[in-house]
Scaffold this active site. Structure first.
Site, PDB file in Angstrom:
ATOM      1  N   GLU A   6      -7.771   5.525  11.930  1.00 35.19           N
ATOM      2  CA  GLU A   6      -8.747   6.758  12.619  1.00 35.19           C
ATOM      3  C   GLU A   6     -10.211   6.605  12.271  1.00 35.19           C
ATOM      4  O   GLU A   6     -10.411   6.297  11.158  1.00 35.19           O
ATOM      5  CB  GLU A   6      -8.049   8.066  12.204  1.00 35.19           C
ATOM      6  CG  GLU A   6      -8.491   9.316  12.804  1.00 35.19           C
ATOM      7  CD  GLU A   6      -8.046  10.628  12.681  1.00 35.19           C
ATOM      8  OE1 GLU A   6      -8.230  11.694  12.711  1.00 35.19           O
ATOM      9  OE2 GLU A   6      -6.625  10.476  12.128  1.00 35.19           O
ATOM     10  N   SER A  10     -12.461  -6.931   6.151  1.00 37.00           N
ATOM     11  CA  SER A  10     -12.101  -8.277   5.415  1.00 37.00           C
ATOM     12  C   SER A  10     -10.653  -8.361   5.792  1.00 37.00           C
ATOM     13  O   SER A  10     -10.139  -9.584   5.696  1.00 37.00           O
ATOM     14  CB  SER A  10     -12.281  -7.692   3.642  1.00 37.00           C
ATOM     15  OG  SER A  10     -11.656  -8.857   3.016  1.00 37.00           O
ATOM     16  N   TYR A  21      -4.499  -2.302  -4.454  1.00 35.14           N
ATOM     17  CA  TYR A  21      -3.200  -1.303  -3.755  1.00 35.14           C
ATOM     18  C   TYR A  21      -3.968  -0.853  -2.422  1.00 35.14           C
ATOM     19  O   TYR A  21      -3.018  -0.744  -1.581  1.00 35.14           O
ATOM     20  CB  TYR A  21      -3.015  -0.397  -4.617  1.00 35.14           C
ATOM     21  CG  TYR A  21      -2.337  -0.816  -5.729  1.00 35.14           C
ATOM     22  CD1 TYR A  21      -0.919  -1.384  -5.726  1.00 35.14           C
ATOM     23  CD2 TYR A  21      -2.697  -0.614  -7.219  1.00 35.14           C
ATOM     24  CE1 TYR A  21      -0.177  -1.800  -7.021  1.00 35.14           C
ATOM     25  CE2 TYR A  21      -2.103  -0.826  -8.519  1.00 35.14           C
ATOM     26  CZ  TYR A  21      -0.898  -1.357  -8.089  1.00 35.14           C
ATOM     27  OH  TYR A  21      -0.072  -1.997  -9.206  1.00 35.14           O
ATOM     28  N   GLY A  22      -5.189  -0.698  -2.398  1.00 34.62           N
ATOM     29  CA  GLY A  22      -5.761  -0.498  -1.091  1.00 34.62           C
ATOM     30  C   GLY A  22      -5.263  -1.252  -0.069  1.00 34.62           C
ATOM     31  O   GLY A  22      -5.268  -0.953   1.178  1.00 34.62           O
ATOM     32  N   VAL A  23      -5.636  -2.578  -0.304  1.00 37.62           N
ATOM     33  CA  VAL A  23      -5.416  -3.583   0.914  1.00 37.62           C
ATOM     34  C   VAL A  23      -3.912  -3.513   1.150  1.00 37.62           C
ATOM     35  O   VAL A  23      -3.336  -3.753   2.099  1.00 37.62           O
ATOM     36  CB  VAL A  23      -5.883  -4.781   0.502  1.00 37.62           C
ATOM     37  CG1 VAL A  23      -5.545  -6.055   1.477  1.00 37.62           C
ATOM     38  CG2 VAL A  23      -7.413  -5.035   0.281  1.00 37.62           C
ATOM     39  N   LEU A  56      -5.580   6.765   0.425  1.00 38.30           N
ATOM     40  CA  LEU A  56      -6.005   6.996  -0.781  1.00 38.30           C
ATOM     41  C   LEU A  56      -5.559   5.972  -1.682  1.00 38.30           C
ATOM     42  O   LEU A  56      -4.264   5.965  -1.737  1.00 38.30           O
ATOM     43  CB  LEU A  56      -5.997   8.279  -1.129  1.00 38.30           C
ATOM     44  CG  LEU A  56      -6.649   8.606  -2.738  1.00 38.30           C
ATOM     45  CD1 LEU A  56      -7.948   8.516  -2.942  1.00 38.30           C
ATOM     46  CD2 LEU A  56      -5.904   9.991  -3.061  1.00 38.30           C
ATOM     47  N   ARG A 112      -7.271  -2.962  -8.136  1.00 41.84           N
ATOM     48  CA  ARG A 112      -5.990  -3.818  -8.216  1.00 41.84           C
ATOM     49  C   ARG A 112      -5.259  -4.265  -7.006  1.00 41.84           C
ATOM     50  O   ARG A 112      -4.315  -4.789  -7.094  1.00 41.84           O
ATOM     51  CB  ARG A 112      -4.840  -2.896  -8.959  1.00 41.84           C
ATOM     52  CG  ARG A 112      -5.496  -2.453 -10.511  1.00 41.84           C
ATOM     53  CD  ARG A 112      -4.271  -1.810 -11.118  1.00 41.84           C
ATOM     54  NE  ARG A 112      -4.828  -0.847 -12.333  1.00 41.84           N
ATOM     55  CZ  ARG A 112      -4.011  -0.275 -13.119  1.00 41.84           C
ATOM     56  NH1 ARG A 112      -2.683  -0.224 -13.134  1.00 41.84           N
ATOM     57  NH2 ARG A 112      -4.587   0.356 -14.200  1.00 41.84           N
TER      58      ARG A 112
END
Length: 407
Positions: A274, A287, A252-254, A242, A250
């Protein structure tokens, strides 16, 4: 005779008639039934015929029409609620459907955030209109007055774990769910307000939490996190991930995805998130997988194979194959009757360069200070391998020989 059997023949058909003797004491129920039918009242006189009339309860065309109308509205509402994908793996902000929750706003630091989903906070907090959460320790409160008093006493300035990565003002802390259950439970409850599919709230002991923070000069602010099982039987390197809405879009997830694969690489394993993934999560992972596989194909000098690509990227073979298909380099040769890789270096370079331009925030492996988690069994096996411990059967043999020598 209580009953008489009569036969009647008409038009080549035999009709069997059974005539009951209503005066016989062997069939009192039948006599009672006849009396009930012939009387002016029903239910043995408890109700009148008007009260016992059920004809008005029969469905008519208006009832059927109203039911079908209500069913259509209910189905439409359910379809709208399920048409939104879970934003668990996406760094892009998406407006969620309205949820039946009493909490209207979440106050997190200087931000006022509208929850996306219902989180199972205790009743005294979930019934409140506003929820206040401390940015440092993630303690939840139901009034701003309590929050301000808490801040005067809260001494936390970073997550209660080991800082395993730091790049300028960005840090990642590893928090053990068994050692810090309260903090991890608070983190899961906070995450549930933005994750529809999250089901884990309180059973945090089997998990490790990797909390991404940003230092603002005074304390480390929580940006997002991902969790993973200490012992995963399916080689999952991410259980839940999350990025808070105030820090989304921004990259941060990648960044968290890239960091999870770095840990998998240090462990010497192959990993995968998962399943199942949400729609946006699958797009984000695909991606990232395209970039990793394109980079591996450009750098591999040895004979290319699925296993070689998997080892280079720390991705499981299934994810590698699906990525090769999406890159249009994995094709079937009808002449050789086998699958082959048709590489176009310029297209692979374009994929890799475009991804780097869009995601400048990258993980630096040289800044990682971390060793893989070792359980009790793994520690024992490691010590046995280093000849530090004596195996149990051998130890018993030595003890017995020592006892015989003393005798």
């Amino acid at each position: 005779m209580p009953a008489t059997i009569l036969k009647s023949t008409a038009s080549s058909k035999t009709l069997l008639i059974i005539k009951f003797d209503t005066n016989s004491s062997r069939y009192p129920f039948y006599k009672k039934h006849l009396l009930e039918l012939n009387s002016e009242s029903t239910f043995l006189g408890l109700l009148t015929k008007g009260q016992a009339d059920t004809s008005i309860t029969r469905l008519n065309q208006d009832d059927v029409r109203l039911f079908e109308k209500a069913k259509t509205v209910a189905d439409r509402t359910k379809d709208v609620a399920y048409s939104f994908s879970d934003p668990i793996l996406s760094t892009q902000l998406r407006t969620p459907p309205p949820q039946p929750t009493s909490i209207r706003y979440l106050y997190f630091g200087t931000y006022r955030i509208k929850p996306w989903y219902t989180s199972p906070y205790p009743e005294e907090y979930s019934c409140a209109k506003n929820l206040y959460i401390c940015e440092s320790c993630l303690k939840y409160m139901n009034s701003d007055h309590v929050l301000q008093r808490h801040k005067m006493k809260c001494s936390w300035s970073y997550p209660p774990g080991d800082e395993i990565y730091r790049d300028k003002n960005i840090s990642i802390f590893e928090v053990d769910g068994q050692r810090q259950p309260i903090y991890c439970q608070n983190l899961c409850l906070l995450a549930k307000m933005f994750l529809h599919s999250k089901m884990l709230y309180y059973d945090v002991e089997p998990f490790l939490f990797y909390v991404l923070t940003e230092f603002d000069g005074q304390e480390c602010k929580v940006i997002g996190y991902f969790s993973k099982e200490k012992r995963s039987a399916s080689d999952y390197n991410v259980s839940c991930i999350l990025t808070l809405p105030i820090y989304q879009r921004r990259g941060y997830g990648v960044f968290l995805i890239d960091f999870s694969y770095l840990l998998t690489q240090v462990e010497g394993k192959l990993g995968s998130p998962e399943k199942p993934l949400s729609d946006l999560g699958l797009v984000t992972y695909r991606s990232y997988w395209k970039m990793r596989v394109a980079k591996a194909l450009l750098e591999i000098t040895t004979p290319i194979s699925i296993n070689a690509i998997a080892k280079s990227t720390s991705m499981v073979c299934d994810d590698v194959i699906s990525t090769l298909e999406s890159l249009s380099v994995f094709k079937y040769d009808p002449l050789k009757k086998k699958y082959v890789l048709q590489l176009k270096r310029d297209e692979l370079e374009n994929v890799y360069k475009a991804w780097n331009i869009k995601h400048p925030q990258r993980v630096n492996p040289k800044l990682l200070r971390w060793t893989p988690y070792l359980g009790e069994e793994q520690i024992s096996n490691l010590l046995l391998k280093e000849n530090i411990l004596i195996p149990l059967p051998q130890k018993r043999l030595l003890d017995n020989s020592h006892h015989l020598d003393s005798v």
